[in-house]
Design an enzyme around this catalytic site. Structure first.
Site, mmCIF file in Angstrom:
data_model
loop_
_atom_site.group_PDB
_atom_site.id
_atom_site.type_symbol
_atom_site.label_atom_id
_atom_site.label_comp_id
_atom_site.label_asym_id
_atom_site.label_seq_id
_atom_site.Cartn_x
_atom_site.Cartn_y
_atom_site.Cartn_z
ATOM 1 C CE LYS A 48 43.016 38.997 33.137
ATOM 2 N NZ LYS A 48 43.108 37.592 32.566
HETATM 3 C C1 LIG Z 1 43.781 36.768 33.317
HETATM 4 C C2 LIG Z 1 43.198 35.375 33.455
HETATM 5 C C3 LIG Z 1 43.681 34.356 34.634
HETATM 6 C C4 LIG Z 1 44.559 34.677 35.445
HETATM 7 O O1 LIG Z 1 43.906 35.654 36.697
HETATM 8 P P1 LIG Z 1 45.049 36.376 37.306
HETATM 9 O O2 LIG Z 1 44.296 37.533 38.216
HETATM 10 O O3 LIG Z 1 45.925 36.868 36.372
HETATM 11 O O4 LIG Z 1 45.576 35.287 38.172
HETATM 12 C C5 LIG Z 1 43.047 33.060 34.372
HETATM 13 N N1 LIG Z 1 42.128 32.558 33.567
HETATM 14 C C6 LIG Z 1 41.726 33.535 32.314
HETATM 15 C C7 LIG Z 1 40.837 33.385 31.327
HETATM 16 C C8 LIG Z 1 42.488 34.808 32.535
HETATM 17 O O5 LIG Z 1 42.000 35.799 31.367
#
Ligand SMILES: *Cc1c(COP(=O)(O)O)cnc(C)c1O
Length: 499
Positions: free
Chosen positions: A113
């Site tokens: 993110k």
């Molecule tokens: C947020 C997250 C996901 C999922 O991603 P999305 O965009 O919500 O599908 C997968 N792995 C990690 C480590 C995350 O932080």
């Protein structure tokens, strides 16, 4: 480029407005009105570029109301070596003959993110300035663990912004929780909610659409925006690394320009994988997008049956950032595969709210399965995968990435498809060190160990360095200890903002 809402209530918005608003006033999500296409030649040109130049190329097409200088400022501030501990930003690691790992966890909070949340604050501040808005922007975030910390870190001390993060009090890992409650910065708050992620997300959505609160906020000089992946400004930076990974494989001679590849994506809110779908639509040679879930396998069932049914037990897993039953970004995909039929979207989303499920029918399901393959990994399969990958390759993956690898293996068994595949690694193994140490060294190894000792152990035994963002976490002072019930989230916001 103009944007419109999936619910049909608004169109012709500029990207600055869309990023500033976060969610459309009709409750829908913003999507581009025009198509952006990249020819193979254009994709070929990316091979000689670094990540920042690739980001400029991809983002420039979508955010064309930003000047080149503005965009450059955003991109170069976000993707710098002071923020990311890899100069490639999102490096590709070759795991085996057909498998590559796209490491998306080199940012300050060690989860994918960061790639979007390091740039979003810059895009937002510029948007607000362009629109000559005078209100302070209040970023409300519901998080299953990683978004919260990445948003706090991205927005800390950014002028004209406040951040309030709601996380499920007992639904995030110890490291995630420590990361959030020790966050520094004068404009940031994190709050533990007594409930799960969906409760937090529903609470935030309700606050967003509360007209009375909105007008009271305006009088006091505040406006809301979102840093969740419902915000286009969160989604669009994620398109870049799909192109970047492809360009890296071409540049290294692993594939030829034009060869198809697959991507396997550990999925929760459907934001990450949706960016891959947009990349595919733009002309990136992608065969299948493999949608990997944990035991909260709503999406697996949906892709296979066409029925989205959230009426099931919410399961707490060792991949908590994917413990989600309502995948918000699916709405954007549905809008696209129904030839932009807002009436159907309104109907399905209404049914989901009222009845807890909807059925898109066979034709829509078939369209989706042309691009997506869905599967899930159980808890024991996930842990076994971590162990197997370490034993075979000496490479340590986190629980989320392991879900994607396991589902990829199932995909190969089920389809026999040997197309080269890139697995998106969404978190550093250190972020989930309890589960990772248990998977690699057994239950005994984690017994009576603090989170801090587990980090040290993982580092020493596997010969990898603890990332800067996770070091000495236990020694940092707790700055946030507010909790609230899921019905009191609005009150908590009012009291934090003193309105
Ligand atoms: C947020 C997250 C996901 C999922 O991603 P999305 O965009 O919500 O599908 C997968 N792995 C990690 C480590 C995350 O932080």
């Amino acid at each position: 480029m103009h944007y419109k809402s999936t619910r049909g209530g608004l169109d012709s918005a500029q990207s600055a407005e869309v990023i500033s608003m976060g969610i459309a006033p009709d409750g829908g999500l913003f999507v581009p009105e025009e198509e952006v296409k990249f020819s193979l030649d254009r994709i070929g040109e990316l091979t000689d570029m670094d990540y920042r130049q690739r980001a400029m190329t991809v983002l420039g097409n979508f955010l064309d109301d930003y000047t080149e200088d503005e965009l450059k400022d955003c991109v170069y501030s976000a993707y710098s070596e002071s923020k990311f501990d890899s100069e490639e930003i999102t490096p590709v690691h070759k795991l085996g003959d057909n498998i590559y790992i796209l490491e998306l966890f080199h940012g300050p909070t060690c989860a994918f993110k960061d790639v979007a949340l390091q740039i979003l604050p810059h895009l937002l501040v510029k948007a607000v300035r362009k629109l000559k808005e005078t209100e302070e922007t209040v970023i409300l975030v519901a998080t299953s663990g990683d978004t919260g910390k990445a948003a706090l870190e991205g927005f800390k001390d950014v002028e004209g912004t406040r951040v309030i993060v709601f996380f499920p009090k007992d639904g995030v890992s110890k490291v995630q929780k420590l990361q959030m409650i020790t966050q520094e910065g004068s404009n940031v708050h994190s709050v533990g909610v007594e409930g799960n992620f969906d409760d937090a997300q529903n609470g935030v959505k309700a606050i967003f659409t509360d007209e009375e609160l909105r007008s009271r906020m305006k009088q006091k000089g505040f406006k809301f925006s979102s840093a969740n992946s419902i915000n286009w400004g969160r989604l669009v930076p994620q398109i870049v690394y799909y192109f970047s990974a492809y360009a890296d494989l071409v540049a290294r001679g692993e594939i030829k320009l034009g060869d198809m590849i697959n991507f396997a994506v550990p999925t929760g809110n459907f934001g990450n994988i949706l960016a891959g779908y947009y990349a595919k639509k733009m002309g990136l040679p992608v065969n299948k997008l493999i949608c990997a879930s944990n035991e909260n396998n709503v999406l697996t069932d949906f892709i296979n049956s066409g029925v989205y049914d959230k009426r099931r037990e919410f399961i707490k897993t060792c991949s908590p950032s994917m413990d989600i039953l309502i995948s918000s970004n699916l709405e954007r995909l549905l809008y696209d595969v129904t030839d932009e039929n807002s009436r159907l979207i309104n109907d399905w989303m209404g049914r989901l709210r009222r009845d807890g499920f909807y059925n898109v029918g066979e034709e829509v399901r078939r369209r989706i399965s042309q691009h997506f393959w869905g599967g899930y990994s159980t808890e024991s399969e996930t842990l076994n995968t971590i162990e197997a990958i370490y034993k075979e390759h000496g490479y340590v993956v986190d629980t989320h990435t392991a879900v994607a690898i396991d589902v990829y293996d199932k995909y190969v068994i089920s389809t026999g498809d040997m197309t080269k595949t890139v697995i998106l690694a969404t978190a550093s193994p250190f972020k989930f060190s309890g589960s990772v140490v248990k998977a690699v060294f057994g239950e005994e190894a984690v017994k009576d160990k603090s989170e801090f000792q587990l980090l040290e152990m993982l580092s020493e035994r596997c010969g990898i360095q603890i990332p800067k963002g996770l070091k000495d976490l236990e020694k940092r002072a707790v700055k946030h200890n507010i909790t609230c019930s899921r019905t009191d989230m609005k009150k908590t916001v009012e009291s934090i903002l003193k309105i």
